[in-house]
Every structure is written in C-alpha cells, then in structure tokens.
Design a protein around this motif. Sequence first.
Motif, PDB file in Angstrom:
ATOM      1  N   HIS A  26      86.634  34.837  -7.730  1.00  0.00           N
ATOM      2  CA  HIS A  26      86.197  35.898  -8.639  1.00  0.00           C
ATOM      3  C   HIS A  26      86.416  37.274  -7.995  1.00  0.00           C
ATOM      4  CE1 HIS A  26      84.593  33.194 -11.637  1.00  0.00           C
ATOM      5  NE2 HIS A  26      83.905  32.567 -10.703  1.00  0.00           N
ATOM      6  N   ASP A  28      88.124  39.872  -8.708  1.00  0.00           N
ATOM      7  CA  ASP A  28      88.037  41.059  -9.561  1.00  0.00           C
ATOM      8  C   ASP A  28      86.599  41.526  -9.758  1.00  0.00           C
ATOM      9  OD1 ASP A  28      87.753  38.618 -11.043  1.00  0.00           O
ATOM     10  OD2 ASP A  28      88.014  39.728 -12.914  1.00  0.00           O
ATOM     11  N   ILE A  29      85.654  40.622  -9.673  1.00  0.00           N
ATOM     12  CA  ILE A  29      84.242  40.974  -9.797  1.00  0.00           C
ATOM     13  C   ILE A  29      83.663  41.337  -8.430  1.00  0.00           C
ATOM     14  CG2 ILE A  29      81.948  40.098 -10.394  1.00  0.00           C
ATOM     15  CD1 ILE A  29      83.352  38.314 -12.509  1.00  0.00           C
ATOM     16  N   ARG A  32      84.280  44.691  -6.687  1.00  0.00           N
ATOM     17  CA  ARG A  32      83.615  45.865  -7.256  1.00  0.00           C
ATOM     18  C   ARG A  32      82.497  46.347  -6.342  1.00  0.00           C
ATOM     19  NH1 ARG A  32      84.066  46.978 -12.724  1.00  0.00           N
ATOM     20  NH2 ARG A  32      83.137  48.932 -12.053  1.00  0.00           N
ATOM     21  N   ASP A 127      82.185  32.240 -17.751  1.00  0.00           N
ATOM     22  CA  ASP A 127      83.413  33.005 -17.597  1.00  0.00           C
ATOM     23  C   ASP A 127      83.890  33.549 -18.951  1.00  0.00           C
ATOM     24  OD1 ASP A 127      85.513  34.190 -16.358  1.00  0.00           O
ATOM     25  OD2 ASP A 127      86.487  32.341 -15.712  1.00  0.00           O
ATOM     26  N   HIS A 128      83.124  34.508 -19.464  1.00  0.00           N
ATOM     27  CA  HIS A 128      83.531  35.213 -20.683  1.00  0.00           C
ATOM     28  C   HIS A 128      83.303  36.706 -20.455  1.00  0.00           C
ATOM     29  CE1 HIS A 128      79.282  35.608 -21.756  1.00  0.00           C
ATOM     30  NE2 HIS A 128      79.159  34.285 -21.704  1.00  0.00           N
ATOM     31  N   GLU A 129      83.833  37.513 -21.318  1.00  0.00           N
ATOM     32  CA  GLU A 129      83.872  38.953 -21.085  1.00  0.00           C
ATOM     33  C   GLU A 129      82.494  39.581 -20.880  1.00  0.00           C
ATOM     34  OE1 GLU A 129      85.082  42.450 -19.973  1.00  0.00           O
ATOM     35  OE2 GLU A 129      86.374  40.711 -20.163  1.00  0.00           O
ATOM     36  N   GLU A 130      81.503  39.156 -21.623  1.00  0.00           N
ATOM     37  CA  GLU A 130      80.173  39.756 -21.483  1.00  0.00           C
ATOM     38  C   GLU A 130      79.611  39.554 -20.070  1.00  0.00           C
ATOM     39  OE1 GLU A 130      75.685  39.491 -23.410  1.00  0.00           O
ATOM     40  OE2 GLU A 130      77.337  38.461 -24.391  1.00  0.00           O
ATOM     41  N   HIS A 131      79.693  38.343 -19.545  1.00  0.00           N
ATOM     42  CA  HIS A 131      79.184  38.086 -18.194  1.00  0.00           C
ATOM     43  C   HIS A 131      80.076  38.731 -17.137  1.00  0.00           C
ATOM     44  CE1 HIS A 131      76.236  34.484 -18.743  1.00  0.00           C
ATOM     45  NE2 HIS A 131      75.912  35.534 -19.465  1.00  0.00           N
ATOM     46  N   ARG A 132      81.386  38.658 -17.324  1.00  0.00           N
ATOM     47  CA  ARG A 132      82.296  39.263 -16.342  1.00  0.00           C
ATOM     48  C   ARG A 132      82.027  40.768 -16.253  1.00  0.00           C
ATOM     49  NH1 ARG A 132      85.867  36.062 -14.348  1.00  0.00           N
ATOM     50  NH2 ARG A 132      87.320  37.677 -13.712  1.00  0.00           N
ATOM     51  N   SER A 133      81.840  41.415 -17.375  1.00  0.00           N
ATOM     52  CA  SER A 133      81.566  42.850 -17.391  1.00  0.00           C
ATOM     53  C   SER A 133      80.213  43.157 -16.759  1.00  0.00           C
ATOM     54  CB  SER A 133      81.598  43.355 -18.839  1.00  0.00           C
ATOM     55  OG  SER A 133      81.277  44.719 -18.888  1.00  0.00           O
ATOM     56  N   THR A 137      79.791  45.289 -13.103  1.00  0.00           N
ATOM     57  CA  THR A 137      78.948  46.479 -12.983  1.00  0.00           C
ATOM     58  C   THR A 137      77.819  46.238 -11.979  1.00  0.00           C
ATOM     59  OG1 THR A 137      79.441  47.098 -15.262  1.00  0.00           O
ATOM     60  CG2 THR A 137      77.470  48.074 -14.281  1.00  0.00           C
TER      61      THR A 137
END
Length: 165
Positions: A26, A28-29, A32, A127-133, A137
């Motif tokens: 992960h 990309d996460i 951050r 692994d979907h956009e809401e959790h990844r975003s 953050t």
Amino acid sequence: MNQIPTSASSLATAGLRIAVVSASWHRDIVERAHEGIDAELARQGLDPAATLTHFAVPGAFEIPLHAKKLAESGRFDAVVACGLIVNGGIYRHEFVTSAVIDGLMRVQLDTGVPVFSAVLTPRDFHDHEEHRSFFATHFVKKGEEVTSACLATLRGLRQLQALAQ
C-alpha cells in the motif's frame, strides 16, 4: 540547504539524523506519512533533506529487522516506522501486528535508540476509494504526530544526557 536553528527547541534538535523505514505494501497510502513528517520537521525549523534517510521494505513484517540494523549502525538518532497492516479477514493480521509492534519496542529497548511507529493496524480497511482516501489523509496526520513525538523525545533524551555529564 540547512536552516540555522534559532530557538532553544530547535537548538536541542540540531544535527539530528532520523531513519524512516516504510513498508511498500500500500505504498501510495503509506508514503503519505512522509508528507506529514517533512511538514512537521520544517515547522519545527529542521531541513527534512538533511535530517531524514528513507528506507523501503517489502512489508510491515520486515520493518523491525531493518529498524534494528539502522539503530545499531550508530548513524541515526531515531528510527520511524511507517506501514499499513490490513485485516484481510484471516488471523494473520493480529500475528503480524503483534510481531511488528513488539519488534519495534524490542529494538528500542535493546539498542537505546528511540523507535517510533506510524504503523497503522485498522480493523476495517477495504480497498475502495473511500477507505483509500481516508487512510491517505490519515497517514499525513500520523506523519506529523510521529515526528512531533520523535522530536520531543529526542529533546528530552538530549536534556537527560546533558544532566548526566
């Protein structure tokens, strides 16, 4: 370019060398957190490029051994670990989490070099956009928090060292 520390607080952290070990799972996460680490260092008057050395490992399970080798090298004042251990619905999540966190504490106690954890172990990560975003953050914030704790601890250790002299 190194900044010249102007406050007593930044004088206590001048010349620090911090290793950051990040799991590539992960990436990309997890990476951050580096944004938050850089931002907090700069906020506290330190140059991230002069202070940090980054190391990547395949996954969170590999972090403690790398942290130990870095701590034993004598080149770093502290080690910061970054990773995301997700619950894939099997028991392995708890074993990996315990092994990593216990391993990081052991490195710190065995070497005397402080080790800090931005290894997150959410119970529910999908692994979907809401959790990844959300977690992307959240890792920025965790990077700031772990850096603040790291600098405060190193200042305190430098004060203890000065008292002992």
